[in-house]
Design a protein around this motif. Structure first.
Motif, PDB file in Angstrom:
ATOM      1  N   GLY A  67       4.122 -12.915  12.560  1.00 61.92           N
ATOM      2  CA  GLY A  67       4.943 -12.961  11.351  1.00 61.92           C
ATOM      3  C   GLY A  67       4.347 -12.341  10.009  1.00 61.92           C
ATOM      4  O   GLY A  67       4.518 -11.569   9.341  1.00 61.92           O
ATOM      5  N   ILE A  68       2.725 -12.633  10.057  1.00 60.65           N
ATOM      6  CA  ILE A  68       1.697 -11.862   9.175  1.00 60.65           C
ATOM      7  C   ILE A  68       1.911 -10.508   9.409  1.00 60.65           C
ATOM      8  O   ILE A  68       2.001  -9.737   8.327  1.00 60.65           O
ATOM      9  CB  ILE A  68       0.679 -12.505   9.233  1.00 60.65           C
ATOM     10  CG1 ILE A  68       0.477 -14.085   8.637  1.00 60.65           C
ATOM     11  CG2 ILE A  68      -0.641 -11.836   8.269  1.00 60.65           C
ATOM     12  CD1 ILE A  68      -0.593 -14.894   9.042  1.00 60.65           C
ATOM     13  N   ARG A  69       2.017  -9.997  10.344  1.00 59.60           N
ATOM     14  CA  ARG A  69       2.010  -8.389  10.795  1.00 59.60           C
ATOM     15  C   ARG A  69       3.100  -7.866   9.919  1.00 59.60           C
ATOM     16  O   ARG A  69       3.061  -6.929   9.635  1.00 59.60           O
ATOM     17  CB  ARG A  69       1.851  -8.198  12.350  1.00 59.60           C
ATOM     18  CG  ARG A  69       1.682  -6.767  12.551  1.00 59.60           C
ATOM     19  CD  ARG A  69       1.600  -6.718  14.100  1.00 59.60           C
ATOM     20  NE  ARG A  69       1.450  -5.363  14.458  1.00 59.60           N
ATOM     21  CZ  ARG A  69       2.565  -4.452  14.556  1.00 59.60           C
ATOM     22  NH1 ARG A  69       3.772  -5.056  14.288  1.00 59.60           N
ATOM     23  NH2 ARG A  69       2.230  -3.284  15.095  1.00 59.60           N
ATOM     24  N   GLU A  70       4.399  -8.559  10.320  1.00 64.35           N
ATOM     25  CA  GLU A  70       5.540  -8.020   9.500  1.00 64.35           C
ATOM     26  C   GLU A  70       5.475  -8.041   8.089  1.00 64.35           C
ATOM     27  O   GLU A  70       5.751  -6.913   7.420  1.00 64.35           O
ATOM     28  CB  GLU A  70       6.860  -8.932   9.690  1.00 64.35           C
ATOM     29  CG  GLU A  70       7.260  -8.577  11.100  1.00 64.35           C
ATOM     30  CD  GLU A  70       8.703  -8.715  11.355  1.00 64.35           C
ATOM     31  OE1 GLU A  70       9.323  -8.750  10.402  1.00 64.35           O
ATOM     32  OE2 GLU A  70       9.050  -9.142  12.290  1.00 64.35           O
ATOM     33  N   ILE A 101       2.781  -7.606   6.265  1.00 59.12           N
ATOM     34  CA  ILE A 101       1.706  -6.549   6.002  1.00 59.12           C
ATOM     35  C   ILE A 101       2.475  -5.242   5.969  1.00 59.12           C
ATOM     36  O   ILE A 101       2.176  -4.386   5.268  1.00 59.12           O
ATOM     37  CB  ILE A 101       0.684  -6.615   7.014  1.00 59.12           C
ATOM     38  CG1 ILE A 101      -0.387  -7.784   6.497  1.00 59.12           C
ATOM     39  CG2 ILE A 101      -0.548  -5.405   7.100  1.00 59.12           C
ATOM     40  CD1 ILE A 101      -1.742  -7.865   7.119  1.00 59.12           C
ATOM     41  N   GLY A 102       3.252  -5.176   7.107  1.00 58.31           N
ATOM     42  CA  GLY A 102       4.172  -3.763   7.211  1.00 58.31           C
ATOM     43  C   GLY A 102       5.088  -3.746   5.966  1.00 58.31           C
ATOM     44  O   GLY A 102       4.949  -2.559   5.286  1.00 58.31           O
ATOM     45  N   ASP A 103       5.498  -4.508   5.367  1.00 56.57           N
ATOM     46  CA  ASP A 103       6.292  -4.631   4.251  1.00 56.57           C
ATOM     47  C   ASP A 103       5.366  -4.266   2.831  1.00 56.57           C
ATOM     48  O   ASP A 103       6.085  -3.653   2.149  1.00 56.57           O
ATOM     49  CB  ASP A 103       7.052  -5.779   3.841  1.00 56.57           C
ATOM     50  CG  ASP A 103       8.360  -6.066   4.716  1.00 56.57           C
ATOM     51  OD1 ASP A 103       8.994  -5.036   4.838  1.00 56.57           O
ATOM     52  OD2 ASP A 103       8.603  -7.461   5.051  1.00 56.57           O
TER      53      ASP A 103
END
Lengths: 117, 117, 117, 117
Positions: free
Chosen positions: A62-65, A67-69
């Motif tokens: 979830g955190i990776r998403e 960071i992508g945003d």
């Protein structure tokens, strides 16, 4: 994708395909960036510092998403303003090297009067 | 500097030289990121959207520094979490391509129930 | 409810009933406050200034909830720190009256070097 | 000052004296609010949770000013939107009482899928 320049290029196309340029003023993009960063904060707000350093895989996903945003909006904002974000970071890091000499600040959290620029 | 990976590497050294790893939990870094993004907002808050799209060079210089700061903390946070930010952005963009089909959303600002993830 | 003091009192009870005091450090509460403020931003990010001044009732209802959340975390944070928020605002307003004399700043957005404290 | 309504009244006069209504769209005020909240975060970002619960008086004085700023912009934003912030908080608290029954959530930080509205 190999570089931020390529990401910026892809985002230009993504936005153009949707006719969203009209919404992408620097002002609006800075707000969108702030919203995405808050979604990162939300993951961490009730955890201890230690817990945030030992996250289970499903939380990390979830955190990776998020960071992508955040990177998406940052690169988009920089592109709209004609700024190269990697060069900007490099220049800022050089400035920080001078501002915070290792032998002076070693092991000390900066007092809050010393950060903020 | 040629890549985010190189920036991450430089930041590791910068932090190690100062013995600041102890302060760089994901929780703290997310807060620092939020603070830097707010410094971007501050440049734009009282300007019209149009004004933020036509900034004079001296304002752009200040904004460029903040963009550098945001990228620094974002890359540092991602590095501490073992996440590749460019890959994360690429994956998120692919997801957004599906979520917002160009022919459906063309020219429309998303309703707020539709953003936020 | 008639006052912020009463709200603070109610929140103390709410938190105690749930044994949540352990999570309510000033640090964590400031993060929760930032997250709620971002949910406000999210309502406004793609709208023009004019549109945000003429919101339909169903949008206002959502925004009203976020304003409630922001006040809840602000009052809770102030209570944990032993600060009276209304007095703090009153003192700050008096300071701003001196800092920004009406005849000097009339009709001008402050330059960004002048805000931020 | 005895109430938020009185603060709202004073702020209306403060803004009118400076002819600043033109800048006080809900959109801009939400950004100003986010900037002030980040100044709160800045005080806490490198401190441990424990340290933020035991702040020395000179730090508390700075934090008190930021809390004043946050309340000022929150009350101003609510006033411009025609929302009573204390009623909004009261209604939200009632909703939270139902959403988080004490016997179900006692002593547990909510999972992040459970907050955020």
């Amino acid at each position: 994708m190999d570089s931020l320049a390529e990401l910026a290029q892809e985002l230009r196309r993504f936005v153009k395909d949707r006719d969203w340029d009209q919404f992408h003023s620097p002002k609006n993009l800075s707000m969108a960036l702030a919203v995405e960063v808050a979604e990162l904060l939300e993951h961490f707000q009730w955890l201890t510092e230690q817990e945030t350093a030992e996250l289970p895989p499903e939380k990390l996903a979830g955190i990776r998403e998020e960071i992508g945003d955040v990177l998406i909006y940052l690169v988009r904002l920089a592109d709209v303003l004609g700024i190269d974000p990697l060069e900007a970071a490099e220049d800022k890091l050089a400035k920080n090297e001078e501002k915070y000499p290792a032998d002076k600040v070693k092991g000390k959290a900066l007092k809050y009067t010393e950060y903020g620029d």
